[in-house]
Design a protein around this motif. Sequence first.
Motif, mmCIF file in Angstrom:
data_model
loop_
_atom_site.group_PDB
_atom_site.id
_atom_site.type_symbol
_atom_site.label_atom_id
_atom_site.label_comp_id
_atom_site.label_asym_id
_atom_site.label_seq_id
_atom_site.Cartn_x
_atom_site.Cartn_y
_atom_site.Cartn_z
ATOM 1 N N ASN A 123 -3.479 -1.560 6.669
ATOM 2 C CA ASN A 123 -2.477 -1.734 5.628
ATOM 3 C C ASN A 123 -2.004 -3.178 5.632
ATOM 4 N N ASN A 124 -2.804 -4.034 6.230
ATOM 5 C CA ASN A 124 -2.435 -5.428 6.368
ATOM 6 C C ASN A 124 -3.736 -6.193 6.524
ATOM 7 N N PHE A 186 -0.353 -4.962 2.688
ATOM 8 C CA PHE A 186 -0.820 -4.482 1.390
ATOM 9 C C PHE A 186 0.357 -4.099 0.494
ATOM 10 N N ARG A 256 -10.075 0.064 -0.702
ATOM 11 C CA ARG A 256 -8.631 0.044 -0.466
ATOM 12 C C ARG A 256 -8.039 -1.327 -0.785
ATOM 13 N N VAL A 257 -8.723 -2.399 -0.370
ATOM 14 C CA VAL A 257 -8.181 -3.737 -0.619
ATOM 15 C C VAL A 257 -8.088 -3.998 -2.117
ATOM 16 N N PRO A 261 -3.574 -3.557 -2.675
ATOM 17 C CA PRO A 261 -2.782 -4.768 -2.916
ATOM 18 C C PRO A 261 -3.154 -5.484 -4.205
#
Lengths: 478, 235
Positions: A123-124, A186, A256-257, A261
């Motif tokens: 998540n980062n 994110f 996800r990326v 975000p």
Amino acid sequence: MSGTSMNWVLALPEIALSVCGMGILLVGVLQRRDTFRFCSMLTVGAFLLAAVLVISTGQGVGYRGLFTDDAFSAFVKLLVLAAAALGVVVSLDYNEHANLRRFEFPVLVLFSTVGMMLMASANNLMTLYMGVELMSLSIYVLAAFARDELRSSEAGLKYFVLGALASGLLLYGISLVYGFSGGMGFTELAKALADPAHVSPGLVVGIVFVVAGLAFKISAVPFHMWTPDVYEGAPTPVTAFMGTAPKVAAMALLVRVMAAPFGHLLGEWQQLIVLVSVASMLLGSLAAIGQRNIKRLMAYSSIGHMGYALIGLAAGTQAGIRGVLVYLVTYVFMNIGTFALILAMRRRGRMVEGIADLSGLARRDPAMALGLAVFMFSMAGIPPFSGFWGKYFIFTAAVQQGMWALAVIGVLTSVIGAFYYIRIIKVMYFDTEGEAFEARPASLSFVAAAGGIFTTFFFVFPAPLVAAAELAAKALFR
Amino acid sequence: MIAALAFYVFAAILLVSAGMVVSARNPVHSVLFLILAFFNAAALFLLAGAEFLAMILVIVYVGAVAVLFLFVVMMLDINFAQLREGFQRYLPVGATIGVVLLAELVVVLGGWRFAPEATSLRFAPTQAGLHNTAQLGRLIYTDYILLFQASGLILLVAMIGAIVLTLRDKGASRRQSIARQVARGPADTLVMVDVRSGAGVGEIGILRPLVDEPEPAGDAHAGHDHAGHGHGGHH
């Protein structure tokens, strides 16, 4: 920083798996006798334990916003664990014959899987990078595992050097994104980039570099150069592993990326993904035609498959993401099944890898020929096998978004690809009979049968999988 | 005033020694200048109030990395003069490219402005009332504990990989058996000899250990192990 709580329980599957990995390492080091088989079994057990923990852990954001558990990460983790476990089972017999009977093999697979699970939960951007490195570093070592073989060492070195370059690109992109947006989480990024009108060009350059770094990991064109050589040179069980679990993890990470975000910037990156997707599909179908080595053929095939999966991401909708996930599941099972049968191609103690070696297989080993035929039909996308349904969900998502050109190119390249898949079937069923292979060990038969049954009967009962993929895709569009 | 003076002194020495690192003819001198550069950089960190980073720089870079460099340079015996052979020939092209790059950087960075809200968006803003060692500790071991542990795993994998790819156990290496060492009593190794006064070793004969041992004493093991593996690697 959002999510200030630690909530460390969320990473319980990863923690348990790492602790198991270190325990297995200790068992292997302390026991003097040969522990390869025992450690492999322990590793499969650790994967099972981690899968149970993945199902039972709750959802949420933990570790001060570094780590997230949602339906998407759970889906990807279960798929990765299944692929890794099958990868370990597939390696058992080969490693004993090829004198690679070392307990470090399953341990490296295990740590690589920990990295993939971190990627699924990232998540980062920093968690993303850590996961990618942990996964890749283990695979570099695995690719060079047959260290006395020149080809294997070459594969490992080549993969390592190019992978380091890709990591550099990825880090450069991450630093640009951080510099131009002021955050790496994110959640913060999604908030900061909610308005596409205020996005600086530097940030877009950063996104391009991040995509380039991740495209290397899924071997999408134009970052595919390493794939055929590394696939061919690495020991075959490593190739089987490389072609399944890491591809799933890297593709899930890319999804996800892009969706979490940078989701509001669809217009900025959509063209990029479309370009990569079309190039991968074309190269995957055209370059594979001339291949004589089945491992190289599978390398080009995987490039093409990643191209198809990227169509779903390019669509940028929930249906598209669902399509990607379904596609990945079908891809994993048909790929690992195919590799199990490739691993069974052994004559007088030596592995053979030529497509010509399969000639007349149907008459001397009908079961193996049938299995390989099922996988090849499925990869070509012929109904009712699972490969067709994966493509179906992807193409419908693209058509819903009005991306007709992309869908048409996808269908056309599938037709071209069908040529070389079906040529293998022709070689097996209609060519003159060659020398027989050695008896197939039970572990390979088991994996091939599991993959074959899933691939053949997916259409009978697709609802639970599609529903799970739907749920996972929804988690990215909250 | 003193601080400004100190800054310029340290910065000047840093720049000069950094230049000497790449221009010194003797590679050992290069490494020594590198150590000098590290010390001056540490002093600059101290001036900036980052005492933890300054100490880490000295301990890690000077204490470990630079000494390692020194060993490598001394052991490898590379002919650096040969490596530098094309230096004169490629200098004009290299210098041109360097100048162009520098000009481009100046053009780009000349128009650089920080957005007014940039500082508030910083990822790990400093907290008042906490010295920077405590802040770094909080960041690394509390906020980023997941990443810290993940990097630990990466290093573990690197270690496993290095061992898997290079260690060759030919059966000739000597292992340490702690149980045997501990179980050994004085009676197994010592023998009391009545020595006539004035007699030399030559007259008594050289004493051999009583028990039949495959290896000498504990200290020698490490040396033998390394030697064995070192040879194994060159194939």
